[in-house]
Motif scaffolding. Structure first.
Motif, PDB file in Angstrom:
ATOM      1  N   TYR A  50     -15.223  20.169 -42.137  1.00  0.00           N
ATOM      2  CA  TYR A  50     -15.222  19.716 -43.425  1.00  0.00           C
ATOM      3  C   TYR A  50     -13.577  19.360 -43.463  1.00  0.00           C
ATOM      4  CZ  TYR A  50     -19.988  20.932 -44.201  1.00  0.00           C
ATOM      5  OH  TYR A  50     -20.873  20.081 -43.969  1.00  0.00           O
ATOM      6  N   PRO A  67     -14.394  16.651 -39.452  1.00  0.00           N
ATOM      7  CA  PRO A  67     -15.218  16.478 -40.643  1.00  0.00           C
ATOM      8  C   PRO A  67     -15.243  14.876 -40.020  1.00  0.00           C
ATOM      9  CG  PRO A  67     -13.020  15.181 -41.390  1.00  0.00           C
ATOM     10  CD  PRO A  67     -12.833  16.380 -40.269  1.00  0.00           C
ATOM     11  N   GLY A 115     -21.032  16.209 -41.511  1.00  0.00           N
ATOM     12  CA  GLY A 115     -20.673  18.100 -40.742  1.00  0.00           C
ATOM     13  C   GLY A 115     -21.420  17.899 -39.396  1.00  0.00           C
ATOM     14  N   TYR A 170     -20.094  17.511 -52.226  1.00  0.00           N
ATOM     15  CA  TYR A 170     -19.370  17.571 -51.412  1.00  0.00           C
ATOM     16  C   TYR A 170     -20.138  16.851 -50.300  1.00  0.00           C
ATOM     17  CZ  TYR A 170     -22.014  22.288 -51.841  1.00  0.00           C
ATOM     18  OH  TYR A 170     -23.094  22.748 -51.963  1.00  0.00           O
ATOM     19  N   GLY A 171     -20.619  16.380 -49.790  1.00  0.00           N
ATOM     20  CA  GLY A 171     -21.673  15.640 -49.280  1.00  0.00           C
ATOM     21  C   GLY A 171     -22.335  14.868 -48.678  1.00  0.00           C
ATOM     22  N   THR A 192     -25.799  18.190 -47.923  1.00  0.00           N
ATOM     23  CA  THR A 192     -25.115  19.093 -48.388  1.00  0.00           C
ATOM     24  C   THR A 192     -26.316  20.207 -49.680  1.00  0.00           C
ATOM     25  OG1 THR A 192     -24.035  18.712 -50.284  1.00  0.00           O
ATOM     26  CG2 THR A 192     -22.762  18.979 -47.307  1.00  0.00           C
ATOM     27  N   GLN A 214     -16.473  13.648 -49.512  1.00  0.00           N
ATOM     28  CA  GLN A 214     -16.295  14.719 -47.913  1.00  0.00           C
ATOM     29  C   GLN A 214     -15.343  16.253 -47.931  1.00  0.00           C
ATOM     30  OE1 GLN A 214     -14.066  12.503 -44.832  1.00  0.00           O
ATOM     31  NE2 GLN A 214     -15.823  11.152 -44.080  1.00  0.00           N
ATOM     32  N   GLY A 215     -16.900  17.107 -49.037  1.00  0.00           N
ATOM     33  CA  GLY A 215     -16.016  18.211 -49.194  1.00  0.00           C
ATOM     34  C   GLY A 215     -15.917  18.681 -50.358  1.00  0.00           C
TER      35      GLY A 215
END
Length: 328
Positions: free
Chosen positions: A44, A75, A79, A163-164, A167, A190-191
């Motif tokens: 990430y 990233p 992931g 956050y993605g 996830t 992306q995070g």
């Protein structure tokens, strides 16, 4: 009979010698490891919780072992890019993954993944986490039920950030949608860092934000916290109910941060790194840093982390199936 025994012993001698050599090789590998810099892969972007924890542990590990630990952010693809980098790396102990719960969630969400979960050797569960459900304070929403009522009144108007893709925040959000019976659009980032910035900037109407990224903002006048995932309330937020307490069970699992090596790595090296990481996590300095980030320090050994992974893989597969989540 004596001849047969002697013949059998003669036949076994090469195998005994090979086994002994392998054992000595593992011991030698452990004794000489590490003797060069270690790559610590973070799947990430820089600035998020995973990156922060990797740099904290990498610094301590480098000081203890006298070798540089270089954090590399890779990233991409929820992931998968970073995970795959480690899964396919040489099993010499010099390419390490700082992963999160997506390691066990991805197989339940994607039909085609360039690596298998069994390609990664668990080293240590560093810490457990949770997602905070947050909204901009400007929305005027102060409770989960208020948000649900607004969302039901205007289907498709509201969104939720994660956050993605693939996830915990994504899966928790989809399960929440199912449980609450609402139509809100998923927006992946992306995070946690970019996601939190989007929430503060008003681009999101709801966000499932990892505790590490949310922690510096929990007392901000720009956000309201409606609920938290996981089995227990957050120690720093005793007034914030869990999702179960708010009437929406099924989001009790904790996310986590953990370290992995390629599965081909000798067990002696896996155990040596696992013991060192566990010691670092349980040290007063890092224990406090992780707690201050809103996390629950763990510092488990490889076998215990493996057991947790097996349990979580089953749980998240059931979540994906129940919420009909697929990334293909």
């Amino acid at each position: 009979m004596a001849f047969t025994r002697r013949k059998t012993l003669v036949q076994l001698l090469p195998l005994i010698a090979l086994t002994a050599a392998c054992g000595m090789g593992g011991a030698q590998a452990q004794d000489s490891y590490p003797n060069k810099p270690i790559r610590l892969i973070v799947p990430y972007p820089a600035g998020g919780g995973t990156d922060t924890i990797a740099r904290l542990i990498g610094t301590q590990l480098g000081q203890r072992w006298g070798q540089a630990v270089v954090v590399e952010n890779k990233p991409g693809a929820s992931g998968i890019l970073g995970n795959d980098t480690v899964a396919k790396a040489p099993g010499d102990g010099y390419t390490v993954l700082m992963g999160i719960t997506t390691v066990v969630q991805i197989p339940a969400l994607y039909k085609k993944v360039p690596y298998k979960l069994s390609d990664l050797a668990p080293v240590s569960q560093v810490a457990k986490s949770a997602d905070l459900l947050m909204v901009p304070r400007s929305s005027g929403v102060t409770t989960l039920e208020q948000f649900i009522q607004k969302a039901k009144a205007a289907p498709g108007t509201f969104n939720f950030g994660s956050y993605g893709n693939a996830t915990s925040s994504h899966m928790n959000g989809e399960r929440f949608k199912q449980k609450a019976g609402i139509d809100i659009t998923h927006i992946p980032y992306q995070g946690s860092g970019p996601e939190m910035a989007a929430l503060l900037g008003g681009q999101l109407t709801l966000a499932f934000v990892d505790a590490t990224a949310a922690y510096p903002h929990i007392k901000s006048d720009k956000v309201n916290i409606l609920a938290i995932t996981g089995a227990q309330r957050h120690p720093a937020l005793p007034q914030v109910p869990t999702m179960t307490e708010a009437g929406y069970p099924g989001l009790e699992a904790n996310g986590w941060f953990g370290m992995f090596l390629p599965a081909s790595t000798p067990k002696a090296i896996v155990d040596k790194l696992g013991a060192e990481v566990a010691s670092i996590v349980k040290s007063p300095e890092l224990n406090k840093r992780l707690t201050d980030m809103g996390l629950i320090p763990v510092g488990s050994l490889p076998d215990d982390f493996k057991a947790q992974i097996d349990k979580d893989a089953t749980h998240w597969k059931s979540v994906a199936e129940a919420a009909k989540i697929s990334m293909d």
